[in-house]
Write an enzyme that holds these catalytic residues in place. Structure first.
Site, mmCIF file in Angstrom:
data_model
loop_
_atom_site.group_PDB
_atom_site.id
_atom_site.type_symbol
_atom_site.label_atom_id
_atom_site.label_comp_id
_atom_site.label_asym_id
_atom_site.label_seq_id
_atom_site.Cartn_x
_atom_site.Cartn_y
_atom_site.Cartn_z
ATOM 1 N N CYS A 21 -7.720 -2.611 -5.096
ATOM 2 C CA CYS A 21 -7.306 -3.375 -6.264
ATOM 3 C C CYS A 21 -6.451 -4.527 -5.746
ATOM 4 O O CYS A 21 -5.399 -4.297 -5.158
ATOM 5 C CB CYS A 21 -6.515 -2.450 -7.185
ATOM 6 S SG CYS A 21 -5.816 -3.300 -8.589
ATOM 7 N N CYS A 77 -0.230 -2.283 -12.435
ATOM 8 C CA CYS A 77 -0.231 -3.704 -12.156
ATOM 9 C C CYS A 77 1.175 -4.313 -12.164
ATOM 10 O O CYS A 77 1.867 -4.288 -13.164
ATOM 11 C CB CYS A 77 -1.102 -4.315 -13.249
ATOM 12 S SG CYS A 77 -1.080 -6.057 -13.402
ATOM 13 N N CYS A 118 2.599 -5.254 -19.745
ATOM 14 C CA CYS A 118 2.223 -5.408 -18.333
ATOM 15 C C CYS A 118 3.412 -5.919 -17.512
ATOM 16 O O CYS A 118 4.030 -6.928 -17.861
ATOM 17 C CB CYS A 118 1.050 -6.374 -18.240
ATOM 18 S SG CYS A 118 0.673 -6.881 -16.551
ATOM 19 N N GLU A 141 0.849 -7.682 -4.769
ATOM 20 C CA GLU A 141 0.548 -6.285 -4.475
ATOM 21 C C GLU A 141 -0.948 -6.076 -4.312
ATOM 22 O O GLU A 141 -1.744 -6.773 -4.933
ATOM 23 C CB GLU A 141 0.962 -5.401 -5.654
ATOM 24 C CG GLU A 141 2.401 -5.534 -6.029
ATOM 25 C CD GLU A 141 2.709 -4.798 -7.326
ATOM 26 O OE1 GLU A 141 3.858 -4.881 -7.754
ATOM 27 O OE2 GLU A 141 1.804 -4.172 -7.895
ATOM 28 N N CYS A 151 1.015 -10.492 -21.463
ATOM 29 C CA CYS A 151 0.713 -9.241 -22.173
ATOM 30 C C CYS A 151 1.972 -8.372 -22.152
ATOM 31 O O CYS A 151 2.579 -8.181 -21.095
ATOM 32 C CB CYS A 151 -0.463 -8.526 -21.514
ATOM 33 S SG CYS A 151 -1.910 -9.601 -21.375
ATOM 34 N N CYS A 197 1.846 -13.830 -13.590
ATOM 35 C CA CYS A 197 0.747 -14.106 -14.519
ATOM 36 C C CYS A 197 1.300 -14.847 -15.730
ATOM 37 O O CYS A 197 2.399 -14.552 -16.196
ATOM 38 C CB CYS A 197 0.069 -12.812 -14.967
ATOM 39 S SG CYS A 197 -1.351 -13.093 -16.050
HETATM 40 N N1 SAH Z 1 -5.317 -10.053 -15.701
HETATM 41 C C1 SAH Z 1 -6.465 -9.212 -15.673
HETATM 42 C C2 SAH Z 1 -6.509 -8.304 -14.473
HETATM 43 C C3 SAH Z 1 -5.216 -7.671 -14.022
HETATM 44 S S1 SAH Z 1 -4.560 -6.420 -15.069
HETATM 45 C C4 SAH Z 1 -6.571 -8.428 -16.960
HETATM 46 O O1 SAH Z 1 -5.621 -8.407 -17.714
HETATM 47 O O2 SAH Z 1 -7.628 -7.865 -17.202
HETATM 48 C C5 SAH Z 1 -5.665 -5.060 -14.814
HETATM 49 C C6 SAH Z 1 -5.715 -4.093 -15.983
HETATM 50 O O3 SAH Z 1 -4.492 -3.352 -16.065
HETATM 51 C C7 SAH Z 1 -5.899 -4.769 -17.322
HETATM 52 O O4 SAH Z 1 -6.854 -4.079 -18.093
HETATM 53 C C8 SAH Z 1 -4.528 -4.644 -17.934
HETATM 54 O O5 SAH Z 1 -4.565 -4.755 -19.325
HETATM 55 C C9 SAH Z 1 -4.096 -3.298 -17.417
HETATM 56 N N2 SAH Z 1 -2.670 -3.027 -17.496
HETATM 57 C C10 SAH Z 1 -1.643 -3.872 -17.337
HETATM 58 N N3 SAH Z 1 -0.457 -3.225 -17.489
HETATM 59 C C11 SAH Z 1 -0.752 -1.950 -17.734
HETATM 60 C C12 SAH Z 1 0.034 -0.780 -17.992
HETATM 61 N N4 SAH Z 1 1.359 -0.840 -18.003
HETATM 62 N N5 SAH Z 1 -0.601 0.401 -18.227
HETATM 63 C C13 SAH Z 1 -1.951 0.462 -18.205
HETATM 64 N N6 SAH Z 1 -2.753 -0.599 -17.962
HETATM 65 C C14 SAH Z 1 -2.163 -1.787 -17.758
HETATM 66 FE FE1 SF4 Z 2 -1.763 -10.983 -16.856
HETATM 67 FE FE2 SF4 Z 2 -0.985 -8.454 -16.965
HETATM 68 FE FE3 SF4 Z 2 -2.108 -9.597 -19.095
HETATM 69 FE FE4 SF4 Z 2 -3.607 -9.052 -16.933
HETATM 70 S S1 SF4 Z 2 -2.568 -7.572 -18.263
HETATM 71 S S2 SF4 Z 2 -3.577 -10.949 -18.146
HETATM 72 S S3 SF4 Z 2 -2.100 -9.416 -15.312
HETATM 73 S S4 SF4 Z 2 -0.157 -10.195 -18.170
#
Ligand code: SAH
Ligand code: SF4
Length: 342
Positions: free
Chosen positions: A104, A335, A118, A91, A115, A111
């Protein structure tokens, strides 16, 4: 097939030499790719047909097949789901805000970091993107905006994937887009967001680049952070913050800490106080955004009142904090949220 966007200018130049072409052909191709956003070999009427054909036989120009495009109800956010050559999905999102057109983009399909909140983490790791696949996302939107005499102003690596888990390709893509003879997009207009891979942050610090760095922190104590971001087990908060201090010392640049505010989880005054104490004296800024709820996680977004309180606590300790709006919420602009839905 290899993407035309996988080549940098010296590689394209060597290829022309190898093919017995004049060296200036490389510039002719490069300029049309990155200044005119040409994206099919037939468009290259500025070079001989034989060379055009040879390029078409050896390189793919269409890196991304648009599968779904969604416009937010306010028309300010466009989200695209692309299919890659091997069928994997990624995306990229365009956010228009005042005079800014921020992109973005993704660095990986899926990934590996897991997390819990996410959507990308929930789908697991598929593969790294090549540098050309990262570049192609920017070129796609550059062309879209060019048609309305507009330009991309900022690029953030906050789409799918962990950019520092695909370090070489991510940085090669940024360097390619940065090339003054091509797209010429300034390093300071890129932001890399990382979950906190400490060795990569150290390496990045040592390279003393002008690229902005954001760290997904989300919790101020190790137990809570590990429960949300499994990578914290390997690189706990103090180690992570030490690497961040190294980066600030090496570059003189301010760091951004990202914080997805989850109701009654990490939006408490206790978390805010602990965070403020840990960040005291650092050249930094906290970017807090209410959680975008996902299917695989029960946590909910914070409320406006709780978010304001969180910000107040940080500011009372002198830590600057911005509460971001959830832009494009109606189009799953979080994301990985569109890809996981499709
Ligand atoms: N992997 C990298 C970049 C991609 S995620 C990282 O984790 O930083 C980009 C941002 O979106 C990160 O700060 C992540 O923690 C946040 N993010 C992921 N899922 C989310 C959600 N459901 N609500 C809000 N922020 C989220
Ligand atoms: Fe990966 Fe999502 Fe964690 Fe970023 S927030 S490191 S994209 S799992």
């Amino acid at each position: 097939m290899r993407l035309i966007y996988d080549l940098d200018l010296p590689e394209l130049t060597s290829l022309m030499i190898e093919w017995g072409e004049p060296v200036y052909r490389a510039h002719q191709i490069w300029q049309r790719l990155y200044r005119q956003y040409w994206n099919s070999s037939e468009q290259f009427t500025n070079i001989p047909t034989s060379l055009r054909d040879r390029l078409a036989e050896n390189f793919e120009f269409q890196a991304l097949a648009l599968a779904t495009a969604l416009n937010s109800s306010d028309g300010q956010t466009v989200k695209s789901l692309f299919k890659l050559q091997d069928g994997r999905s990624i995306e990229a999102v365009l956010m228009r805000y005042e005079k800014r057109n921020t992109l973005c983009i993704s660095s990986q399909a899926g990934c590996a970091m897991g997390c819990v909140f996410c959507a990308t983490g929930q789908m697991g790791f598929k593969r790294n993107l090549s540098s050309g696949e990262i570049v192609a996302q920017v070129m796609y939107y550059a062309l879209m905006l060019h048609k309305e005499t507009n330009v991309v102003t900022n690029v953030v690596l906050m789409g799918m994937g962990e950019p520092f888990h695909n370090y070489d390709n991510t940085l090669a893509a940024i360097d390619r887009l940065n090339d003054p003879q091509g797209y010429n997009f300034g390093a300071r207009r890129f932001t890399i967001s990382t979950v906190g891979l400490v060795p990569a942050i150290r390496r990045f610090a040592a390279e003393k680049r002008q690229i902005n760095l954001a760290i997904s922190l989300h919790a101020a104590d190790d137990a809570l952070r590990t429960s949300m971001l499994p990578v914290n087990k390997r690189y706990p908060i103090e180690e992570l913050l030490a690497a961040c201090r190294e980066y600030i010392a090496a570059t003189g640049r301010r760091i951004t800490f990202e914080w997805a505010l989850i109701n009654e989880v990490n939006d408490t005054p206790e978390q805010a106080t602990l965070l403020a104490k840990r960040l005291k004296g650092m050249l930094c800024h906290v970017n807090a955004i209410p959680l975008n709820p996902t299917q695989g996680y029960s946590g909910q977004a914070t409320t406006r009142e709780r978010a304001e309180k969180f910000k107040q606590v940080l500011e009372s300790y002198g830590i600057p904090c911005t509460i971001r709006l959830r832009r494009g919420i109606d189009i799953q602009a979080g994301c990985g949220q569109l890809a996981s839905k499709v």
